[in-house]
Design a protein around this motif. Structure first.
Motif, short mmCIF file in Angstrom:
data_model
loop_
_atom_site.label_atom_id
_atom_site.label_comp_id
_atom_site.label_asym_id
_atom_site.label_seq_id
_atom_site.Cartn_x
_atom_site.Cartn_y
_atom_site.Cartn_z
N GLY A 101 44.69 40.26 21.42
CA GLY A 101 44.90 40.15 22.86
C GLY A 101 44.98 41.51 23.52
N ASP A 102 45.59 42.48 22.84
CA ASP A 102 45.61 43.85 23.36
C ASP A 102 44.21 44.45 23.39
OD1 ASP A 102 48.37 43.86 23.72
OD2 ASP A 102 48.76 44.65 21.71
N VAL A 103 43.39 44.11 22.37
CA VAL A 103 42.05 44.70 22.25
C VAL A 103 41.07 44.05 23.22
CG1 VAL A 103 40.09 45.05 20.68
CG2 VAL A 103 42.43 45.36 19.85
N ARG A 104 41.05 42.71 23.24
CA ARG A 104 40.04 41.99 24.02
C ARG A 104 40.54 41.50 25.37
NH1 ARG A 104 35.46 43.64 21.67
NH2 ARG A 104 35.50 43.28 19.41
N GLY A 105 41.83 41.58 25.57
CA GLY A 105 42.41 41.07 26.81
C GLY A 105 43.09 39.74 26.56
N PRO A 106 44.33 39.56 27.04
CA PRO A 106 45.05 38.31 26.78
C PRO A 106 44.41 37.09 27.41
CG PRO A 106 46.27 39.71 28.32
CD PRO A 106 45.15 40.53 27.78
N ARG A 107 43.79 37.27 28.58
CA ARG A 107 43.14 36.12 29.22
C ARG A 107 42.02 35.57 28.36
NH1 ARG A 107 38.47 35.81 32.48
NH2 ARG A 107 38.47 34.08 33.97
N ALA A 108 41.19 36.47 27.83
CA ALA A 108 40.05 36.04 27.01
C ALA A 108 40.54 35.32 25.76
CB ALA A 108 39.20 37.25 26.63
N MET A 109 41.57 35.86 25.11
CA MET A 109 42.06 35.23 23.89
C MET A 109 42.76 33.91 24.18
SD MET A 109 40.79 37.10 21.69
CE MET A 109 41.36 35.98 20.43
N PHE A 110 43.43 33.82 25.33
CA PHE A 110 44.05 32.56 25.72
C PHE A 110 43.00 31.48 25.90
CE2 PHE A 110 45.59 29.56 28.92
CZ PHE A 110 46.83 29.21 28.41
N ILE A 111 41.91 31.80 26.57
CA ILE A 111 40.82 30.84 26.80
C ILE A 111 40.20 30.42 25.47
CG2 ILE A 111 38.49 30.61 27.75
CD1 ILE A 111 39.45 32.30 30.15
N VAL A 112 39.96 31.40 24.58
CA VAL A 112 39.42 31.08 23.26
C VAL A 112 40.36 30.14 22.50
CG1 VAL A 112 38.92 32.06 20.98
CG2 VAL A 112 38.01 33.15 23.03
N GLY A 113 41.67 30.44 22.58
CA GLY A 113 42.65 29.62 21.88
C GLY A 113 42.67 28.19 22.38
N VAL A 114 42.65 28.01 23.70
CA VAL A 114 42.67 26.66 24.28
C VAL A 114 41.40 25.89 23.87
CG1 VAL A 114 42.65 25.32 26.42
CG2 VAL A 114 44.12 27.33 26.23
N ALA A 115 40.25 26.58 23.93
CA ALA A 115 38.99 25.92 23.57
C ALA A 115 39.00 25.50 22.10
CB ALA A 115 37.82 26.86 23.85
N LEU A 116 39.44 26.40 21.21
CA LEU A 116 39.50 26.07 19.79
C LEU A 116 40.44 24.89 19.53
CD1 LEU A 116 39.65 29.58 18.04
CD2 LEU A 116 37.86 27.84 17.75
N PHE A 117 41.60 24.93 20.18
CA PHE A 117 42.59 23.88 19.96
C PHE A 117 42.06 22.53 20.44
CE2 PHE A 117 46.38 21.38 20.71
CZ PHE A 117 47.22 21.73 19.66
N THR A 118 41.39 22.50 21.57
CA THR A 118 40.87 21.25 22.13
C THR A 118 39.78 20.66 21.25
OG1 THR A 118 41.37 22.08 24.36
CG2 THR A 118 39.90 20.19 24.19
N VAL A 119 38.83 21.51 20.82
CA VAL A 119 37.75 21.04 19.94
C VAL A 119 38.33 20.53 18.62
CG1 VAL A 119 35.73 21.76 18.60
CG2 VAL A 119 35.99 22.50 20.99
N ALA A 120 39.28 21.27 18.06
CA ALA A 120 39.89 20.86 16.80
C ALA A 120 40.64 19.53 16.96
CB ALA A 120 40.84 21.95 16.29
N SER A 121 41.23 19.29 18.13
CA SER A 121 41.91 18.02 18.38
C SER A 121 40.93 16.85 18.33
CB SER A 121 42.62 18.05 19.74
OG SER A 121 43.65 19.01 19.76
N VAL A 122 39.73 17.05 18.88
CA VAL A 122 38.69 16.02 18.80
C VAL A 122 38.33 15.74 17.34
CG1 VAL A 122 36.31 15.44 19.39
CG2 VAL A 122 37.76 16.60 21.07
#
Length: 538
Positions: A69-90
């Motif tokens: 998050g420090d390297v790529r930006g917390p917003r970008a990593m937050f979005i990646v995390g939500v997307a991964l979590f949602t797809v994995a839930s499916v």
């Protein structure tokens, strides 16, 4: 560009919803264990991995994703995390065998690890110092709401619609959070380029995998040589990791030792671990007690805990606001004290045949205590952390919290199982005195290995392998069954009291350690609001 972009409260709502998702699945799946076993023909070992793999991946990767998050930006990593979590839930909902479900749960853990550290980083970058405690109080309240919603919603969905809906309910929430994050959350940057310590990532991940696997699986494998080898390997890898990090302290370490030079952050790291031991020490034995001893359904057991967690959720923002005004030290000490006192009260009143309402006064005290803990704890920990270090600080703090969960689960489970084995033997000997001489020995022997199944969650459990010999009169069979149930119920209650003593002592240690926290007026925050530049790139 939306006029709401960068609005602190809109941002807080977005990241809190994302945080809620990760916590919801941490508890909701537990109540669906019987349904998963039946539907996927899973063994108990496999279904336990469905639970444990999520915590293992989450704990192992929090530091890494905090630094990312420090390297790529917390917003970008937050979005990646939500997307991964949602797809994995499916994928969890579509799983056709235990292996597929375990793999999908690992994907959920990966998404949660990417998401969770960014929440505190974004709060620090969005809210000025004088309002940060209130914001972190709301963030802490999310934990209370998720604790209510997890067992309650999980039990309701598993009963009414099937266990797959526990995962499917994440999909619309995840899609909403993803859209809100893209529109509302600013791209918080600190103007300093960061590099990722790849070797540090590998060493930290390997250390935490060995530690969390060993502690999570130790009880199941009877703490054999393989488990101790894993824990020894974790200790060795930790030493190598710390040496490696020591050589990089003037560069860009994954674990900046400078964080622990701040006494408040160091103390709150300890407190974070003690709080998680307290939480698992409360929910693990109490939820088993409500279902296995009192015979409550999973849904009813969750509802018994709901008032306390509602109190916690309501008080958490108020406690955060109070921490902004007077400092978090005394609010936190009061909260930990009430948490321990409520658990001590609960330990005193638990017994066979209790009604649900008899627990409410003690549980409400627990809820008040928990409500005064999370917001002030994080506020005190992060008060002096520089914005450029926020991701690393958040990742380390959350890793310590999750490690506390794993250690607490292993320790509480070990104490409960040990005490249960002894108490069942004692109770069986008492009950056998009233049985015919010919079956006394067989009856007591039936409890020799009962503690091995004593941690299963289910109503009507007796814990005995005793089967009356053929030809035994029906009235005697019924009497023996009642005696077996009585042995388990009273034995579990007797085992539960010393088990709850462990988290009470640990929480008390956390409360006392807060005396080392500096008074608020002595600490000048380094993360002043003007030190953070928030961009608005999409």
């Amino acid at each position: 560009m939306s006029r709401w972009r960068g609005n602190p409260w809109a941002v807080l709502l977005t990241i809190s919803l994302g945080f809620f998702l990760t916590l919801l699945d941490l508890t909701a799946v537990n109540v669906a264990i019987p349904s998963v076993i039946d539907d996927l023909h899973a063994s108990l070992d496999e279904v336990l991995w469905v639970i444990n793999i999520y915590v293992l991946v989450l704990a192992a990767l929090l530091i890494t994703f905090g630094r990312l998050g420090d390297v790529r930006g917390p917003r970008a990593m937050f979005i990646v995390g939500v997307a991964l979590f949602t797809v994995a839930s499916v994928l969890c909902a579509l799983a056709q065998d235990p292996a597929q479900l375990i793999a999908a749960r690992a994907g959920q853990g990966l998404g949660a690890a990417a998401l969770v550290p960014q929440t505190m980083t974004i709060i620090i970058g969005t809210f000025p110092a004088e309002r940060r405690g209130t914001a972190l109080g709301v963030w802490g309240a999310v934990a209370g709401v998720a604790t209510i919603a997890g067992p309650t919603l999980g039990g309701l969905l598993a009963s009414a619609a099937g266990w797959r809906w526990i995962f499917l309910v994440n999909v619309p929430i995840g899609a909403i959070v993803l859209a809100m994050a893209v529109v509302l959350v600013p791209d918080i940057r600190h103007g300093v380029p960061h590099k990722l310590d790849i070797l540090g990532v590998v060493l930290a991940t390997a250390t935490l995998v060995c530690l969390t696997f060993g502690l999570t699986e130790g009880q199941r494998y009877d703490w054999n040589a393989g488990i101790w080898a894993l824990l020894g390997g974790a200790a060795l890898l930790l030493v190598v990791f710390l040496i490696h990090q020591g050589t990089r302290q003037h560069g860009e370490p994954l674990l900046p030792f400078v964080l622990f030079r701040d006494r408040d952050y160091a103390v709150m790291s300890l407190v974070a671990a003690t709080v998680q031991v307290g939480m698992i020490g409360l929910f693990l034995p109490v939820m088993i007690y409500l279902q296995s001893v009192l015979g409550f359904s999973a849904l009813k057991a969750g509802l018994v805990m709901a008032p306390a967690m509602m109190v916690s959720a309501v008080l958490s923002p108020l406690a955060g606001r109070m921490a902004d005004r007077i400092g978090g030290k005394y609010v936190l000490m009061a909260g930990l004290g009430l948490f321990a006192a409520g658990m001590a009260w609960l330990t005193w009143i638990i017994d066979v045949g209790r009604a649900w309402w008899e627990f409410q006064p003690a549980l409400v005290v627990v809820g008040v205590g928990i409500g005064c803990v999370f917001g002030p704890m994080v506020a005190v920990a992060m008060y002096n952390v520089e914005p450029k270090m926020a991701g690393a600080a958040s990742g380390v703090l959350n890793t310590i919290r999750q490690t506390g969960t794993v250690i607490g689960s292993a320790a509480v489970g070990a104490v409960l199982q040990n005490r249960l084995a002894a108490s069942l033997q004692d109770e069986a000997a008492k009950q056998a005195a009233d049985l015919p001489a010919g079956i006394r020995g067989q009856f007591t022997a039936g409890f020799d290995h009962a503690a091995e199944s004593g941690l299963d969650i289910g109503a009507g459990q007796t814990g005995t392998a005793f089967q009356p010999p053929p030809g035994t009169p029906t009235s005697l069979v019924h009497y023996v069954q009642q005696a077996a149930s009585s042995v388990f119920e009273h034995g579990f209650v007797h085992a539960m009291r010393p088990t709850l003593t462990l988290p009470i002592v640990v929480i008390a240690v956390g409360a006392v350690s807060c005396l080392l926290v500096r008074p608020r007026q002595d600490a000048a925050p380094r993360n002043a609001p003007d030190s953070v530049s928030a961009g608005t790139s999409a």
